[in-house]
Design a protein around this motif. Structure first.
Motif, PDB file in Angstrom:
ATOM      1  N   SER A 127     -12.907 -55.769  -6.368  1.00 27.10           N
ATOM      2  CA  SER A 127     -12.071 -55.663  -7.565  1.00 27.10           C
ATOM      3  C   SER A 127     -11.414 -57.008  -7.841  1.00 27.10           C
ATOM      4  CB  SER A 127     -10.984 -54.613  -7.353  1.00 27.10           C
ATOM      5  OG  SER A 127     -10.065 -55.044  -6.347  1.00 27.10           O
ATOM      6  N   ARG A 128     -10.922 -57.170  -9.054  1.00 21.79           N
ATOM      7  CA  ARG A 128     -10.251 -58.433  -9.374  1.00 21.79           C
ATOM      8  C   ARG A 128      -9.018 -58.630  -8.484  1.00 21.79           C
ATOM      9  NH1 ARG A 128      -8.614 -61.324 -15.105  1.00 21.79           N
ATOM     10  NH2 ARG A 128      -7.609 -63.109 -14.100  1.00 21.79           N
ATOM     11  N   GLU A 129      -8.271 -57.574  -8.261  1.00 17.12           N
ATOM     12  CA  GLU A 129      -7.075 -57.676  -7.411  1.00 17.12           C
ATOM     13  C   GLU A 129      -7.449 -58.158  -6.010  1.00 17.12           C
ATOM     14  OE1 GLU A 129      -3.315 -54.896  -5.914  1.00 17.12           O
ATOM     15  OE2 GLU A 129      -5.103 -53.963  -6.763  1.00 17.12           O
ATOM     16  N   LYS A 130      -8.522 -57.610  -5.453  1.00 16.33           N
ATOM     17  CA  LYS A 130      -8.958 -58.004  -4.110  1.00 16.33           C
ATOM     18  C   LYS A 130      -9.437 -59.444  -4.102  1.00 16.33           C
ATOM     19  CE  LYS A 130     -10.080 -57.100   0.226  1.00 16.33           C
ATOM     20  NZ  LYS A 130      -9.040 -56.884   1.255  1.00 16.33           N
ATOM     21  N   ARG A 131     -10.153 -59.842  -5.140  1.00 16.74           N
ATOM     22  CA  ARG A 131     -10.627 -61.234  -5.220  1.00 16.74           C
ATOM     23  C   ARG A 131      -9.458 -62.208  -5.244  1.00 16.74           C
ATOM     24  NH1 ARG A 131     -14.434 -59.140  -9.181  1.00 16.74           N
ATOM     25  NH2 ARG A 131     -13.129 -59.984 -10.862  1.00 16.74           N
ATOM     26  N   GLU A 132      -8.426 -61.873  -5.997  1.00 14.31           N
ATOM     27  CA  GLU A 132      -7.262 -62.755  -6.089  1.00 14.31           C
ATOM     28  C   GLU A 132      -6.596 -62.921  -4.718  1.00 14.31           C
ATOM     29  OE1 GLU A 132      -5.940 -64.547  -8.503  1.00 14.31           O
ATOM     30  OE2 GLU A 132      -7.001 -63.873 -10.290  1.00 14.31           O
ATOM     31  N   LYS A 133      -6.476 -61.826  -3.975  1.00 12.85           N
ATOM     32  CA  LYS A 133      -5.874 -61.905  -2.633  1.00 12.85           C
ATOM     33  C   LYS A 133      -6.734 -62.742  -1.697  1.00 12.85           C
ATOM     34  CE  LYS A 133      -3.331 -57.516  -2.832  1.00 12.85           C
ATOM     35  NZ  LYS A 133      -3.236 -56.140  -2.297  1.00 12.85           N
ATOM     36  N   LEU A 134      -8.050 -62.507  -1.749  1.00 14.53           N
ATOM     37  CA  LEU A 134      -8.959 -63.248  -0.879  1.00 14.53           C
ATOM     38  C   LEU A 134      -9.020 -64.726  -1.253  1.00 14.53           C
ATOM     39  CD1 LEU A 134     -11.843 -60.653  -0.514  1.00 14.53           C
ATOM     40  CD2 LEU A 134     -10.251 -61.392   1.270  1.00 14.53           C
ATOM     41  N   PHE A 135      -8.837 -65.019  -2.537  1.00 14.60           N
ATOM     42  CA  PHE A 135      -8.784 -66.416  -2.987  1.00 14.60           C
ATOM     43  C   PHE A 135      -7.716 -67.175  -2.199  1.00 14.60           C
ATOM     44  CE2 PHE A 135      -7.236 -69.891  -5.548  1.00 14.60           C
ATOM     45  CZ  PHE A 135      -8.353 -70.402  -6.192  1.00 14.60           C
ATOM     46  N   ASP A 136      -6.554 -66.556  -2.061  1.00 12.25           N
ATOM     47  CA  ASP A 136      -5.459 -67.201  -1.324  1.00 12.25           C
ATOM     48  C   ASP A 136      -5.797 -67.352   0.156  1.00 12.25           C
ATOM     49  OD1 ASP A 136      -3.967 -67.380  -3.643  1.00 12.25           O
ATOM     50  OD2 ASP A 136      -2.938 -65.476  -3.306  1.00 12.25           O
ATOM     51  N   PHE A 137      -6.415 -66.332   0.749  1.00 16.18           N
ATOM     52  CA  PHE A 137      -6.813 -66.414   2.154  1.00 16.18           C
ATOM     53  C   PHE A 137      -7.843 -67.531   2.366  1.00 16.18           C
ATOM     54  CE2 PHE A 137      -5.316 -61.919   2.676  1.00 16.18           C
ATOM     55  CZ  PHE A 137      -4.468 -62.152   3.754  1.00 16.18           C
ATOM     56  N   ILE A 138      -8.831 -67.586   1.494  1.00 17.83           N
ATOM     57  CA  ILE A 138      -9.867 -68.617   1.612  1.00 17.83           C
ATOM     58  C   ILE A 138      -9.247 -69.999   1.479  1.00 17.83           C
ATOM     59  CG2 ILE A 138     -11.943 -69.571   0.537  1.00 17.83           C
ATOM     60  CD1 ILE A 138     -12.580 -66.608  -0.307  1.00 17.83           C
ATOM     61  N   SER A 139      -8.327 -70.140   0.532  1.00 25.11           N
ATOM     62  CA  SER A 139      -7.634 -71.419   0.354  1.00 25.11           C
ATOM     63  C   SER A 139      -6.906 -71.839   1.632  1.00 25.11           C
ATOM     64  CB  SER A 139      -6.625 -71.326  -0.798  1.00 25.11           C
ATOM     65  OG  SER A 139      -7.262 -71.006  -2.002  1.00 25.11           O
ATOM     66  N   ASP A 140      -6.348 -70.863   2.323  1.00 25.71           N
ATOM     67  CA  ASP A 140      -5.605 -71.148   3.558  1.00 25.71           C
ATOM     68  C   ASP A 140      -6.521 -71.482   4.732  1.00 25.71           C
ATOM     69  OD1 ASP A 140      -3.206 -70.711   2.289  1.00 25.71           O
ATOM     70  OD2 ASP A 140      -3.005 -68.632   2.965  1.00 25.71           O
ATOM     71  N   PHE A 141      -7.636 -70.747   4.867  1.00 25.41           N
ATOM     72  CA  PHE A 141      -8.464 -70.853   6.069  1.00 25.41           C
ATOM     73  C   PHE A 141      -9.621 -71.843   5.961  1.00 25.41           C
ATOM     74  CE2 PHE A 141      -6.491 -66.674   6.911  1.00 25.41           C
ATOM     75  CZ  PHE A 141      -6.068 -66.880   8.218  1.00 25.41           C
ATOM     76  N   ALA A 142     -10.138 -72.080   4.773  1.00 27.13           N
ATOM     77  CA  ALA A 142     -11.261 -72.996   4.629  1.00 27.13           C
ATOM     78  C   ALA A 142     -10.816 -74.439   4.812  1.00 27.13           C
ATOM     79  CB  ALA A 142     -11.896 -72.819   3.253  1.00 27.13           C
ATOM     80  N   GLU A 143     -11.766 -75.287   5.210  1.00 19.88           N
ATOM     81  CA  GLU A 143     -11.474 -76.721   5.313  1.00 19.88           C
ATOM     82  C   GLU A 143     -11.103 -77.272   3.931  1.00 19.88           C
ATOM     83  OE1 GLU A 143     -11.896 -78.800   8.341  1.00 19.88           O
ATOM     84  OE2 GLU A 143     -11.589 -76.750   9.036  1.00 19.88           O
ATOM     85  N   ALA A 144     -11.842 -76.825   2.944  1.00 23.85           N
ATOM     86  CA  ALA A 144     -11.604 -77.261   1.559  1.00 23.85           C
ATOM     87  C   ALA A 144     -12.466 -76.415   0.642  1.00 23.85           C
ATOM     88  CB  ALA A 144     -11.962 -78.738   1.386  1.00 23.85           C
ATOM     89  N   TYR A 145     -12.130 -76.433  -0.642  1.00 14.82           N
ATOM     90  CA  TYR A 145     -13.086 -75.918  -1.622  1.00 14.82           C
ATOM     91  C   TYR A 145     -13.154 -76.901  -2.783  1.00 14.82           C
ATOM     92  CZ  TYR A 145      -9.192 -73.920  -4.407  1.00 14.82           C
ATOM     93  OH  TYR A 145      -8.053 -73.736  -5.154  1.00 14.82           O
ATOM     94  N   ILE A 146     -14.330 -76.950  -3.388  1.00 18.88           N
ATOM     95  CA  ILE A 146     -14.615 -77.905  -4.458  1.00 18.88           C
ATOM     96  C   ILE A 146     -15.165 -77.121  -5.642  1.00 18.88           C
ATOM     97  CG2 ILE A 146     -15.971 -79.931  -5.125  1.00 18.88           C
ATOM     98  CD1 ILE A 146     -16.202 -80.458  -2.008  1.00 18.88           C
ATOM     99  N   VAL A 147     -14.664 -77.409  -6.834  1.00 18.01           N
ATOM    100  CA  VAL A 147     -15.067 -76.655  -8.016  1.00 18.01           C
ATOM    101  C   VAL A 147     -15.645 -77.601  -9.068  1.00 18.01           C
ATOM    102  CG1 VAL A 147     -14.241 -75.231  -9.928  1.00 18.01           C
ATOM    103  CG2 VAL A 147     -13.370 -74.847  -7.619  1.00 18.01           C
ATOM    104  N   ASN A 148     -16.731 -77.179  -9.678  1.00 19.85           N
ATOM    105  CA  ASN A 148     -17.342 -77.923 -10.770  1.00 19.85           C
ATOM    106  C   ASN A 148     -17.506 -76.964 -11.946  1.00 19.85           C
ATOM    107  OD1 ASN A 148     -18.465 -80.139 -12.033  1.00 19.85           O
ATOM    108  ND2 ASN A 148     -19.995 -80.524 -10.434  1.00 19.85           N
ATOM    109  N   LYS A 149     -17.544 -77.488 -13.147  1.00 21.75           N
ATOM    110  CA  LYS A 149     -17.609 -76.646 -14.339  1.00 21.75           C
ATOM    111  C   LYS A 149     -18.703 -77.138 -15.277  1.00 21.75           C
ATOM    112  CE  LYS A 149     -12.580 -76.177 -14.114  1.00 21.75           C
ATOM    113  NZ  LYS A 149     -11.300 -76.529 -14.785  1.00 21.75           N
ATOM    114  N   ALA A 150     -19.326 -76.200 -15.976  1.00 17.63           N
ATOM    115  CA  ALA A 150     -20.279 -76.527 -17.039  1.00 17.63           C
ATOM    116  C   ALA A 150     -19.849 -75.777 -18.289  1.00 17.63           C
ATOM    117  CB  ALA A 150     -21.692 -76.136 -16.631  1.00 17.63           C
TER     118      ALA A 150
END
Length: 209
Positions: free
Chosen positions: A40-63
């Protein structure tokens, strides 16, 4: 790496790369990281914060739509992915996992040139935790961008051509002005031929053939 919004007729495609230490893969699984389409969107938003905390980094590109209209979508996706790979090099990744789209040879060749191991497979976002994490990052960022666009252009639904709300919004925009489409619309999508033909531009017109 994974993307969100490839098939949309409205808004950008977001490509995300998440750099994950093998030691935290178990933690990400425990907290529920999986393909974003299963959440769900709510779950994705929560996991976004967890991933931000635990991952070495994240990189985003846009088209953006104009860029998507002017290029082969698969080639453009891999071009954006290669840019993310280069941006990740300071973190010394060893394996590059990518959710496969189209002919993957161009990106595999680049990965190997850089001395990295390639893992370019279909459904990587389902089967590999690092790609699942990337799918969540990409989807959450695209959702937030779509929210911002709706504040400007009104509620156009999901932005997918199969969404009746999206199609209705395009029809309404077309009725207001048949010659100047909102810049958030991808003009080479064939859906436009049925509901807003003047908005449609073929790849041939763009490339001059």
């Amino acid at each position: 790496m994974d993307e969100a919004g490839r098939g949309c007729i409205i808004g950008p495609m977001i490509i995300a790369g998440v750099i994950v230490d093998e030691k935290i893969e178990g933690i990400l699984k425990e907290i529920g990281v999986k393909d974003s389409k299963m959440l769900s969107r709510e779950k994705r938003e929560k996991l976004f914060d967890f991933i931000s905390d635990f991952a070495e980094a994240y990189i985003v590109n846009k088209a953006y739509p104009e860029e998507i209209d002017s290029n082969n979508l698969n080639d453009l996706t891999y071009m954006k992915i290669i840019q993310i790979i280069y941006a990740s090099l300071p973190f010394q990744p060893r394996v590059v996992t990518i959710d496969k789209v189209g002919n993957e040879e161009i990106v595999i060749e680049k990965i190997r040139e850089l001395g990295l191991k390639d893992n370019v497979v279909y459904e990587a976002d389902v089967n590999f935790i690092e790609a699942s994490a990337a799918s969540i990052i990409a989807k959450v960022i695209r959702d937030r961008i779509i929210d911002s666009l709706k504040k400007i252009y009104g509620d156009f639904g999901s932005g997918y051509p199969s969404d009746p709300k999206t199609r209705q919004w395009i029809t309404e925009m077309y009725e207001k002005d048949k010659n100047n489409p909102p810049p958030i619309i991808r003009r080479t999508w064939k859906t436009l031929l049925k509901i807003a033909p003047n908005y449609h531009i073929s790849k041939g017109e763009l490339y001059g053939y």
